[in-house]
Enzyme design. Structure first.
Site, PDB file in Angstrom:
ATOM      1  N   CYS A  97       0.800  -1.065   0.077  1.00 40.49           N
ATOM      2  CA  CYS A  97      -0.137   0.147   0.136  1.00 40.49           C
ATOM      3  C   CYS A  97       0.737   1.258  -0.010  1.00 40.49           C
ATOM      4  CB  CYS A  97      -0.871   0.172   1.162  1.00 40.49           C
ATOM      5  SG  CYS A  97      -2.111  -1.411   1.466  1.00 40.49           S
TER       6      CYS A  97
ATOM      7  N   ARG B 102       3.533  -0.014  -5.079  1.00 43.57           N
ATOM      8  CA  ARG B 102       3.614  -0.649  -3.659  1.00 43.57           C
ATOM      9  C   ARG B 102       2.376  -1.546  -3.625  1.00 43.57           C
ATOM     10  NH1 ARG B 102       7.061   2.062  -0.344  1.00 43.57           N
ATOM     11  NH2 ARG B 102       5.888   1.112   1.674  1.00 43.57           N
TER      12      ARG B 102
ATOM     13  N   TRP C  86      -2.921  -2.769  -1.706  1.00 46.89           N
ATOM     14  CA  TRP C  86      -2.703  -3.985  -1.867  1.00 46.89           C
ATOM     15  C   TRP C  86      -3.337  -4.834  -0.735  1.00 46.89           C
ATOM     16  CZ3 TRP C  86      -0.480  -8.215   0.945  1.00 46.89           C
ATOM     17  CH2 TRP C  86       0.121  -9.225   0.083  1.00 46.89           C
TER      18      TRP C  86
ATOM     19  N   ASN D 254      -1.085   2.440   5.770  1.00 50.13           N
ATOM     20  CA  ASN D 254      -0.307   1.394   5.365  1.00 50.13           C
ATOM     21  C   ASN D 254       0.339   0.615   6.509  1.00 50.13           C
ATOM     22  OD1 ASN D 254       1.620  -0.189   3.956  1.00 50.13           O
ATOM     23  ND2 ASN D 254       3.076   1.388   3.952  1.00 50.13           N
ATOM     24  N   GLY D 255       0.071  -0.577   6.452  1.00 53.34           N
ATOM     25  CA  GLY D 255       0.520  -1.466   7.571  1.00 53.34           C
ATOM     26  C   GLY D 255      -0.760  -2.496   7.979  1.00 53.34           C
TER      27      GLY D 255
ATOM     28  N   GLU E   4      16.764 -17.171  -9.210  1.00 56.15           N
ATOM     29  CA  GLU E   4      16.488 -15.773  -9.371  1.00 56.15           C
ATOM     30  C   GLU E   4      15.566 -15.994 -10.730  1.00 56.15           C
ATOM     31  OE1 GLU E   4      15.743 -13.276  -8.059  1.00 56.15           O
ATOM     32  OE2 GLU E   4      15.713 -11.678  -9.391  1.00 56.15           O
TER      33      GLU E   4
ATOM     34  N   LYS F 168      12.103 -14.386 -11.729  1.00 59.58           N
ATOM     35  CA  LYS F 168      11.554 -13.505 -12.616  1.00 59.58           C
ATOM     36  C   LYS F 168      10.542 -14.105 -13.659  1.00 59.58           C
ATOM     37  CE  LYS F 168      12.737 -10.114 -11.423  1.00 59.58           C
ATOM     38  NZ  LYS F 168      13.459 -10.450  -9.961  1.00 59.58           N
TER      39      LYS F 168
ATOM     40  N   GLU G 292       6.997 -14.386 -11.762  1.00 59.01           N
ATOM     41  CA  GLU G 292       6.272 -13.289 -11.442  1.00 59.01           C
ATOM     42  C   GLU G 292       5.818 -12.167 -12.558  1.00 59.01           C
ATOM     43  OE1 GLU G 292       8.582 -10.393  -8.605  1.00 59.01           O
ATOM     44  OE2 GLU G 292      10.580 -10.982  -9.696  1.00 59.01           O
TER      45      GLU G 292
ATOM     46  N   HIS H 258      16.048 -36.020  -8.539  1.00 60.68           N
ATOM     47  CA  HIS H 258      15.593 -36.648  -7.574  1.00 60.68           C
ATOM     48  C   HIS H 258      14.034 -36.152  -7.359  1.00 60.68           C
ATOM     49  CE1 HIS H 258      19.366 -37.964  -6.197  1.00 60.68           C
ATOM     50  NE2 HIS H 258      19.979 -36.740  -6.448  1.00 60.68           N
TER      51      HIS H 258
ATOM     52  N   LYS I 183       5.737  -4.396  -4.619  1.00 59.89           N
ATOM     53  CA  LYS I 183       7.181  -4.194  -4.444  1.00 59.89           C
ATOM     54  C   LYS I 183       7.643  -3.985  -3.287  1.00 59.89           C
ATOM     55  CE  LYS I 183      10.862  -2.299  -7.030  1.00 59.89           C
ATOM     56  NZ  LYS I 183      11.463  -3.513  -7.356  1.00 59.89           N
TER      57      LYS I 183
HETATM   58  C1  G6P Z   1       8.861  -8.135  -2.843  1.00 57.73           C
HETATM   59  C2  G6P Z   1       9.252  -7.518  -4.060  1.00 57.73           C
HETATM   60  C3  G6P Z   1      10.533  -8.395  -4.514  1.00 57.73           C
HETATM   61  C4  G6P Z   1      11.763  -8.226  -3.633  1.00 57.73           C
HETATM   62  C5  G6P Z   1      11.128  -8.601  -2.335  1.00 57.73           C
HETATM   63  C6  G6P Z   1      12.079  -8.202  -1.404  1.00 57.73           C
HETATM   64  O1  G6P Z   1       8.489  -9.387  -2.852  1.00 57.73           O
HETATM   65  O2  G6P Z   1       8.396  -7.966  -5.249  1.00 57.73           O
HETATM   66  O3  G6P Z   1      10.996  -8.035  -5.918  1.00 57.73           O
HETATM   67  O4  G6P Z   1      12.675  -9.013  -3.988  1.00 57.73           O
HETATM   68  O5  G6P Z   1      10.146  -7.880  -1.947  1.00 57.73           O
HETATM   69  O6  G6P Z   1      12.234  -6.828  -1.167  1.00 57.73           O
HETATM   70  P1  G6P Z   1      13.489  -5.847  -0.553  1.00 57.73           P
HETATM   71  O7  G6P Z   1      13.104  -4.667  -0.658  1.00 57.73           O
HETATM   72  O8  G6P Z   1      13.475  -6.087   0.962  1.00 57.73           O
HETATM   73  O9  G6P Z   1      14.580  -6.038  -1.502  1.00 57.73           O
END
Ligand code: G6P
Length: 579
Positions: free
Chosen positions: A2, A27, A71, A97-98, A452, A456, A459, A475, A574
């Protein structure tokens, strides 16, 4: 999670609020809303995305206002659940937010006392509590309300007939922008970039009383001074600049952000802290967690130091015995689980270091020292340039522990990143875009690089992808291999090269198509795989970077082929400020 924004001054608040919300959409973006105070309190809420002409459509009046982009946590993304939330008489509006952890109990008590609730949100209790405590002074009513709240919050409150915003923060970020007879408030710096470079970071427990000409900040009932700091980001950095998506722009910014992070170096105090460490524990979430795993794989064979990489979300409940340096890695500096882990490390008296991209973020105030990445604002939800900038920071730590052995490698690595940016990975992307499932495999540091790559892919393209240590595929996951299940394999020269080639042959024998990333001129590999993506034959540290960038491009082009909402993938945010 949020985003909240506020404006008070002489200008029309609505366009400023919507522009700010659009900057904060990364956010959370399932619904949004704005409240302004003019001759009356007016509220406008909607689900979905904020359009270009939202301010005209909303047609709200007043030069004081607050806004929110959501969110969903408590309650589905509906108009009723969107913020601002209001009290019974709709005289008080709150954005939050929270998470208010005791909201169920508070809601029950408020309902017993006759309050009528409209939404399923935790936030609504705040509006009703303020209503209950209001005796002519909004600040006093907010202060009284905060005493009841358990959990995390950054809130902005407005009330009809009052040119005033009351803001409060506890464990959720809130920053104020200082203008000329005007103030701004926001979850992070992004909405402020357009208007001012002077900011004040509120501390946990702070309550701010804001009018157009005056800002008073209180802590524990006492008036306090908080320093005005200057933002080191430029508004141009937050624009798309001709690219189709922020993610694409951010992928292309990586040579620069990597180079800038290397160039910024490590200050003397932090260097000493790193050199003194007998043991290093890293905590992080998501993509940042992957960089900590890569760090572990790279540093342990090179330097005599034992390293643990831990997920922030697990760490709090399953804390390992802690000795030595604890490094928290977070792009945003606001991830709740990472901050909680860092706080636990402090409670164990460990020296702590934060690696983050955001100056003034919460993590920088918890850790003993900060190593700031120089990636600039990252807006695409999928982390790209912040990932390689984290690797820049972590590789500098490796270099430091290795007495500068990689000075030359690191100072030229950005050139190799630049070399792979224009790679055409569309054949591989076409294969992936037709699949429902894909595997990404590698060994050593390329195992977390594969994780990673898979993250990517899932997501932003929604193709289900898993990153595996190449030797583990047999396995269990072999049962899933079919001609429709592409496997992306990273196979570069080194001690695991021949075993990786064997693994690829095993995968091919199960009829799964293989997309291999190997070094330029590797004919043996090129001949056995379906798609071969050659990268420059460089140092291992650089290969980690170039393979990662190729995987970002693969995910990006797959998502483009599938016409996904690349910068705002469904259900994600994010900055994750809930547990
Ligand atoms: C969310 C974002 C990711 C990020 C993760 C950790 O899930 O979508 O892209 O890697 O948070 O965020 P940070 O700001 O702690 O790296």
């Amino acid at each position: 999670m949020c985003g909240i924004v506020g404006y008070i001054g002489r200008r029309d608040a609505t366009p400023i609020l919507f522009k700010g919300l659009r900057r904060l959409e990364y956010r959370g973006y399932d619904s949004f809303g704005v409240a302004t105070v003019g001759s009356a309190l007016e509220v406008y809420k909607k689900t979905g995305r904020i359009s270009d002409n939202e301010a005209e459509v909303a047609c709200l009046r007043g030069s004081t206002g607050i806004g929110h982009t959501r969110w969903a946590s408590y309650g589905e993304p509906t108009v009723i659940n969107a913020h601002p939330q209001t009290d019974c008489d709709e005289r008080i509006a709150v954005v939050h937010n929270g998470v208010i952890e005791n909201y169920n109990e508070l809601k029950r008590q408020l309902q017993e006392r006759g309050h009528i609730f409209r939404s399923e949100t935790d936030t609504e209790v705040i509006a009703h509590l303020i209503e209950e405590h209001y005796e002519g002074d909004l600040l006093a009513a907010v202060n009284a309300t905060l005493a009841y709240l358990q959990g995390s919050y950054a809130i902005l409150v407005v009330m009809e007939d009052a040119q005033r915003i009351v803001a409060a923060r506890n464990a959720s970020p809130l920053v104020l922008g200082v203008g000329d007879s005007e103030f701004f408030a926001a979850s992070d710096l992004m909405p402020l970039l357009d208007y001012t470079e002077r900011v004040i970071y509120l501390e946990d427990g702070d309550v701010a009383d804001i009018t157009p000409n005056r800002l008073d900040i209180y802590h524990d009932g006492q008036r306090v001074e908080r320093p005005i700091e200057l933002i080191n980001w430029r508004v141009e950095d937050a624009r798309k600049g001709g690219f189709a998506h922020y993610m694409q722009k951010e992928i292309f910014e990586q040579p620069q952000s990597f180079y800038e992070t290397i160039r910024a170096g490590i200050d003397e105090h932090t260097r000493r802290m790193i050199m003194d460490a007998n043991e290093i524990t890293l905590v992080a979430c998501g993509t940042s967690y992957h960089t900590t795993l890569i760090f572990k794989y790279l540093i342990e064979p090179l330097c005599n130091v034992s390293v643990r990489a831990e997920m922030g979300s697990e760490f709090k409940y399953f804390t390992p015995p802690l000795n030595g340096l604890v490094i928290a890695v977070s792009q945003s500096g606001e991830t709740t689980d990472t901050i909680a882990a860092l706080s636990m490390a402090k409670a164990h008296n460990c020296p702590t270091l934060a690696i983050t991209n955001v100056q003034g973020s919460t993590i920088t105030r918890v850790a003993d020292r900060t190593l700031l990445m120089r990636a600039g604002p990252e807006i695409g939800v999928a982390a790209t340039k912040s990932y390689t900038a984290q690797l820049a920071a972590l590789m500098q730590i490796i270099n430091l522990r290795c007495d500068g052995a990689f000075d030359d490698v690191l100072s030229h690595a950005h050139l190799a990143i630049g070399d792979v940016l224009l790679y055409d990975v569309r054949d591989a992307a076409t294969l992936c875009s037709k699949a429902n499932h894909a595997f990404f495999v590698g060994r050593g540091p390329f195992y977390p690089v594969s994780m990673e790559g898979a993250l990517k892919m899932k997501e932003i393209s929604y193709v289900h992808a898993e990153g595996y240590a190449a030797g583990e595929l047999k396995h269990g996951p072999f049962a899933l291999l079919t001609p429709e299940t592409p496997v992306v394999a990273i196979c570069t020269p080194g001690p695991t090269y021949s075993v990786m080639v064997s693994n690829i042959k095993e995968i091919k024998a199960r009829k799964a198509p293989v997309i291999a990333i190997g070094v330029d001129g590797d004919k043996e590999l090129a001949e056995i795989v379906d798609v071969f993506i050659p990268i420059p034959n460089t140092h291992l540290l650089v290969q980690v970077l170039t393979t990662s960038v190729v995987l970002q491009l693969l995910a990006y082009h797959t998502a483009c082929a599938l016409q996904r909402d690349i910068d705002r993938p469904r259900n994600l945010a994010k900055s994750v400020t809930v547990e």
